[in-house]
Design a protein around this motif. Structure first.
Motif, PDB file in Angstrom:
ATOM      1  N   MET A  32      -6.600   2.616  -1.068  1.00 22.91           N
ATOM      2  CA  MET A  32      -6.639   2.949  -2.521  1.00 22.91           C
ATOM      3  C   MET A  32      -4.920   4.038  -2.450  1.00 22.91           C
ATOM      4  N   ALA A  33      -4.520   3.741  -2.505  1.00 16.29           N
ATOM      5  CA  ALA A  33      -3.607   5.487  -1.977  1.00 16.29           C
ATOM      6  C   ALA A  33      -3.024   5.365  -3.290  1.00 16.29           C
ATOM      7  N   ARG A  34      -2.218   5.218  -3.928  1.00 12.31           N
ATOM      8  CA  ARG A  34      -1.820   5.488  -5.641  1.00 12.31           C
ATOM      9  C   ARG A  34      -0.081   4.802  -4.434  1.00 12.31           C
ATOM     10  N   ARG A  35       0.062   5.080  -3.630  1.00 12.12           N
ATOM     11  CA  ARG A  35       1.979   5.443  -3.667  1.00 12.12           C
ATOM     12  C   ARG A  35       1.726   4.267  -1.926  1.00 12.12           C
ATOM     13  N   ARG A  36       3.034   3.843  -2.601  1.00 13.82           N
ATOM     14  CA  ARG A  36       3.276   2.860  -0.879  1.00 13.82           C
ATOM     15  C   ARG A  36       1.717   1.789  -0.866  1.00 13.82           C
ATOM     16  N   ARG A  37       1.548   1.003  -1.910  1.00 16.33           N
ATOM     17  CA  ARG A  37       0.186  -0.115  -1.729  1.00 16.33           C
ATOM     18  C   ARG A  37       0.542  -0.769  -0.540  1.00 16.33           C
ATOM     19  N   LEU A  38       1.521  -1.241  -0.207  1.00 15.50           N
ATOM     20  CA  LEU A  38       1.178  -2.330   0.668  1.00 15.50           C
ATOM     21  C   LEU A  38       0.897  -1.738   2.174  1.00 15.50           C
ATOM     22  N   LEU A  39       1.533  -0.133   2.443  1.00 19.98           N
ATOM     23  CA  LEU A  39       0.882   0.025   3.240  1.00 19.98           C
ATOM     24  C   LEU A  39      -0.232   0.832   3.601  1.00 19.98           C
ATOM     25  N   SER A  40      -1.046   0.791   2.891  1.00 16.51           N
ATOM     26  CA  SER A  40      -2.297   1.708   2.658  1.00 16.51           C
ATOM     27  C   SER A  40      -3.344  -0.185   1.967  1.00 16.51           C
ATOM     28  N   GLN A  41      -3.076  -1.190   2.062  1.00 12.56           N
ATOM     29  CA  GLN A  41      -3.191  -2.097   1.906  1.00 12.56           C
ATOM     30  C   GLN A  41      -3.721  -2.528   3.663  1.00 12.56           C
TER      31      GLN A  41
END
Lengths: 516, 491
Positions: A180-189
């Motif tokens: 659920m990170a707001r930035r760097r969504r792909l990395l977070s997913q």
């Protein structure tokens, strides 16, 4: 099993509600949190959820304090309420509260560190739109509360099945939170997916291990396994393989080599406040479970598992220390540092003595506070694109914001175990316990890796203070009250536990007795 | 103890005061108070009873710090530590005073003063600690501020030098910690008063002695573990070099004498020939390398390797004379090398080069400076009547007195090393002070000595003469403690 247990289940198990209250309160608050999401208007959700979560954890902590001194097994042998259990639950509550402060910070970035709708395709138009405007999802609060409740149950579980359930209860929300990170969504997913897949494997190992141990002992409760280790007529190989598989599940959660590979990726990709929560609270819970399994259920197998786990401790410290040297991202560096620290805790655990138990408990709390403050500062160093985690971006930070650079330097020194910080007291405690237990080889490996890992820490210190600030040195945001409070608490605890550790040491020593 | 609190408070004040000069003054005042506080320490020392324990501090403070980890805040001063305590306080005061007059680039003098005071706290703590773990805590406390001093105010190669310094000393600390923990684990106590004279098992003693000796040898530094030293000294700012050579190295020799020999006397006896061999090698290697050096500070740095070799040789003989040689050699080296580094710094600051080839004829343009340099160099080579003589002479005497062909050879080798020292120091003098004045020397900024420099150096010059004429200044207070320590070894 079928007939006796079936007959027993006709009677309701006696529940000691006072002893179970810390967990029951959190699960209750978690359910209310879900209802709030459904009922409350969108604008009111954030304050309501925050107040609810803080009150819930505070109430749970009160219940833990009130239950102090209890030593009993309740809920038909499923939950053990004893010194280490309560101490670990208390640590999870306090560290969780501090992490909650970081998680709730909304002044650093509009809408907080969390994305509004995690399901929106990453990098799509809608995603870019919500990154800049949407207010963060408040579902994180019930998720965190469930996770904390699961951790508490994990530390107090008195049979392997309860432990498995608790493991899932605290892991599943964490998988979600990572995404659920707001930035760097792909990395977070990607982080969430990796954590989930590897975590599912580990859970499967754990479950299969439970089955094998049951095959050997005919019981899953720890007292029963303890009795069966000497007496069971079954093939001892079942026990060894079962124990190994159960241990793999636990070692995975505690991020010990060679089951640590998820850690850097997940720590890097997850929203930083969640990383802080994982580094502090998950570690406490995972070691809590490991301690109980090793000390209560399999104490009599210690001569069998000690050398193997000792090798794992050495490997963990080495991997953490050596790979930390090559890192260029501050979150990855802290991840490897947390791996190495897990190795040091394991050194204390392997003393298999009262001193070992007490020093491991102390280490977990000391490290938890330092790591929360460290990640708190990481959330502050940011530029227009969010947090600036690449190490080169930290060059010259000492000139831009001496206060935060000083604090971070202090925390790094604590991780390195320099005297007058909690890191020294904690390391000294686990090493002393290990030497007392004739595990000198672990201590030698421990001090050597401490010297190695001091190098990456010093590199960061040098970078912050001695490099000229470049164009790309990000400003440090002025923290909101919540982050400031979290960083202050963490740093103050690091200092206090280094100078006057006696009160907490007394607490750990008084707590260091498992009920069987 | 006042001694530790005053510099600590001074450090905090110096760091917090906004105004740079005010901060430096505050720090210097704190250093002065600390120095004055060291002076009355011998008053009220008890007379030693021969049957008592082997280590009787004159004064001590003993407070429980972390009882459950068996950590005690146990400080005390006796004849072995007292001269070093005074030396530390004096050199720190002089360095702080020197920064009042001149702050090395890049400025921020109050931070430098604050760091110097923190280093003072650490070093004094090491000399005063009577608890092994506390000893280690203070030992570590010195490392980081010193690193910051080198890396923050050093010369062009400071990064590399600072990194070398940290890596070497961290490695040394690691071994030291393992050694200390081994001792504490085996003896069940970390208290030096109880440990000195307790006989541990032979195996434990050997393990502990080897670990401790290597740990201290890095700090001292004993050849072949000395390679961090020339870089660190050359790159460090003047005050950093003075503290580094003057007192920081003494932590190694003091630790060897007090902790390693005191706690593991049997192992010390067994390992003495090896230690002596390394020490003699250090003397010769230090001397030979010095002969080939072309940079003033590097040369003085390598001369430290040779001089500390004498100190270690003294300790290795395990004779009372040897211990006394080590004591007086420590103090003398602190004074003389402190002065030499001050002078070298002054020359470098004025001529903007430290290359021997580019210096020369200093006598013509700066007679005061070259006169002092001559004095310090002559003292360093061990001229009788100056401080440097006693440590070297006693060490050689002790080696010869130990007897046996091996020790006789070591004594002769050391004597040859003393001659080498004369050779390289006279070469230094010939290249810098004599001969035609070089362009760099002709362009000297401010050839005259400033008042601040004179004030900072005068105490050193006076003490070098005083100690040369009256070595009893150091030997007197230390005699009883040295005999007691020897009693432990000889038993």
């Amino acid at each position: 099993m079928t007939t006796d247990i079936a007959a027993e289940t006709l009677k309701l198990p006696s529940l000691d509600y006072a002893a179970l209250a810390p967990m029951l309160i959190l699960f209750g608050v978690g359910c209310v949190g879900v209802l709030v999401e459904a009922i409350a208007p969108k604008k009111a959700r954030f304050p309501v959820q925050l107040v609810l979560a803080v009150l819930g954890i505070a109430a749970s902590l009160t219940a833990i304090v009130l239950a102090a001194g209890t030593e009993k097994v309740t809920a038909a042998g499923a939950v053990a309420v004893d010194g280490p259990g309560l101490f670990l639950q208390g640590s999870i509550a306090v560290l969780g509260l501090v992490a909650l402060l970081l998680i709730s910070e909304r002044s650093l970035e509009r809408g907080g560190a969390f994305v509004a709708q995690a399901a929106v395709t990453a990098n799509s138009e809608a995603d870019r739109d919500q990154a800049t405007r949407g207010s963060g999802a408040t579902e994180v609060y019930p998720l965190i509360i469930f996770s904390l409740g699961g951790m508490m149950l994990f530390a107090a579980a008195n049979d392997l099945l309860t432990m498995f359930v608790a493991l899932e209860v605290f892991s599943l929300p964490l998988y979600l939170l990572c995404a659920m990170a707001r930035r760097r969504r792909l990395l977070s997913q990607e982080a969430a997916l990796k954590y989930f897949l590897l975590g599912a494997f580990a859970s499967a190992f754990f479950l299969f291990g439970i089955a094998l141990v049951y095959g050997y002992a005919g019981r899953v409760d720890f007292a029963g396994i303890h009795a069966a280790v000497l007496d069971s007529p079954n093939d001892i190989a079942l026990l060894y393989i079962g124990l190994a598989m159960v241990a793999i599940g636990l070692l995975f959660k505690a991020a010990l080599a060679p089951f640590h590979v998820w850690t850097p990726d997940v720590y890097q990709g997850a929203p930083t406040p969640v990383t802080a929560l994982m580094a502090a609270c998950t570690k406490v819970a995972a070691f809590g479970g490991l301690l109980r399994v090793l000390y209560v259920a399999f104490e009599r197998s210690q001569w069998d598992y000690r050398p193997v786990l000792g090798a794992i401790a050495v490997l963990t410290m080495l991997v953490g220390a050596v790979l930390a040297v090559t890192q260029t991202d501050i979150k990855r560096l802290l991840a490897y540092s947390s791996i190495a620290n897990a190795g040091y805790v394991l050194v204390g655990v392997l003393a298999i003595s009262k001193a070992g138990l007490a020093s491991s408990l102390f280490y977990l709390v000391a490290y938890g506070f330092s790591v929360l403050a460290a990640f708190g500062i990481v959330t502050l160093v940011r530029d227009a694109d969010g947090e600036a985690t690449h190490l080169s971006r930290w060059a010259g930070l000492g000139r831009r914001s001496p206060l935060y650079a000083t604090l971070f330097t202090f925390l790094l020194l604590a991780f390195a175990g320099i005297p007058l910080t909690s890191g020294f007291t904690a390391k000294f405690g686990v090493f002393a316990a290990a030497i007392e237990a004739d595990q000198t080889w672990l201590v030698i490996a421990g001090v050597i890796t401490s010297a190695i890992i001091a190098f990456p820490y010093l590199r960061v210190v040098v970078m912050m203070w001695l490099s000229e600030p470049g164009e790309s040195t990000p400003a440090v945001s002025l923290p909101g009250a919540l982050t400031a409070a979290a960083v202050t608490i963490g740093a103050a605890a690091t200092l206090l536990l280094g100078i006057v550790p006696q009160p907490l040491l007394d607490m750990t020593e008084n707590a260091a007795h498992f009920v069987r | 103890m006042v001694l530790l609190v005053v510099p600590a408070v001074g450090a905090v004040t110096a760091a917090l005061v906004r105004h740079d000069l005010a901060g430096r003054i505050a720090g210097t005042v704190a250093a002065a108070v600390a120095f004055l506080a060291t002076l009355p320490l011998p008053i009220g020392r008890g007379t030693r009873v021969d049957t008592g324990p082997a280590l009787v501090p004159w004064h001590q403070v003993d407070v429980a710090w972390v009882p459950s980890l068996d950590l005690r805040f146990h400080l005390g001063v006796d004849g072995i530590s007292y001269p070093l305590v005074v030396l530390t306080a004096l050199l720190t005061l002089l360095c702080c005073g020197y920064t009042l007059w001149r702050v090395p680039d890049p400025g921020r003098g109050r931070l430098l003063v604050a760091l110097l005071l923190i280093i003072e706290v650490g070093i004094l703590g090491v000399f005063l600690a009577l608890d092994l773990i506390l000893f280690f805590v203070f030992f570590e406390l010195v490392l980081l501020p010193m690193y910051a001093v080198i890396a923050g105010w050093g010369g062009p190669g400071r990064r590399r030098a600072a990194r070398m310094f940290v890596l070497y000393t961290l490695l040394g600390s690691v071994l030291l910690l393992v050694g200390l923990v081994t001792v504490v684990g085996a003896a069940g106590t970390a208290d030096l008063v109880q440990l000195t004279g307790t006989r541990l098992g032979t195996g434990t003693q050997y393990a502990a002695f080897v670990l401790l000796a290597i740990g201290f040898a890095v700090k001292s530094p004993l050849w072949p573990l000395h390679t961090w030293l020339p870089d660190a000294h050359t790159e460090a700012p003047t005050v950093g070099s003075v503290i580094l050579a003057g007192v920081l190295l003494k932590m190694g020799t003091y630790g060897l004498l007090r902790v390693a020999v005191g706690v593991a006397p049997d192992a010390a006896q067994g390992a003495a020939p090896v230690l002596g061999g390394f020490a003699a090698a250090a003397i010769i290697v230090g001397g030979l390398v010095c002969l080939a050096q072309n940079e003033v500070k590097r040369l003085i740095a390598y001369s430290s390797v040779g001089h500390m070799g004498f100190v270690l040789l003294g300790i290795a003989t395990l004779q009372p004379v040897g211990f006394q040689a080590a004591l007086v050699g420590n103090v003398a080296h602190g004074l003389i090398t402190g002065l030499l580094f001050f002078l070298a710094g002054a020359v470098k600051d004025r001529a903007h080069t430290g290359e021997l080839a580019k210096l020369g004829g200093l006598r013509e343009t700066a007679p005061g400076l070259s006169g002092l340099l001559g004095f310090a160099a002559v003292a360093s080579l061990g001229l009788p009547g100056l401080a440097g003589f006693w440590g070297e002479a006693f060490a050689i005497v002790a080696a010869l007195r130990t007897g046996g062909a091996y020790w006789n050879v070591l004594g002769v080798v050391a004597a040859f090393g003393a001659a080498l020292a004369a050779a390289y120091l006279l070469r230094l003098l010939r290249r810098t002070t004599h001969g035609p004045a070089s362009p760099a020397v002709l362009a000297l900024d401010g050839p005259r000595l400033s008042a601040a420099e004179l004030v900072a150096w005068a105490p050193l010059v006076l003490l070098i003469v005083a100690l040369g004429l009256l070595p009893a200044l150091v030997l007197g207070p230390g005699a009883a403690a040295v005999d007691a320590l020897h009693g432990v070894v000889g038993r």
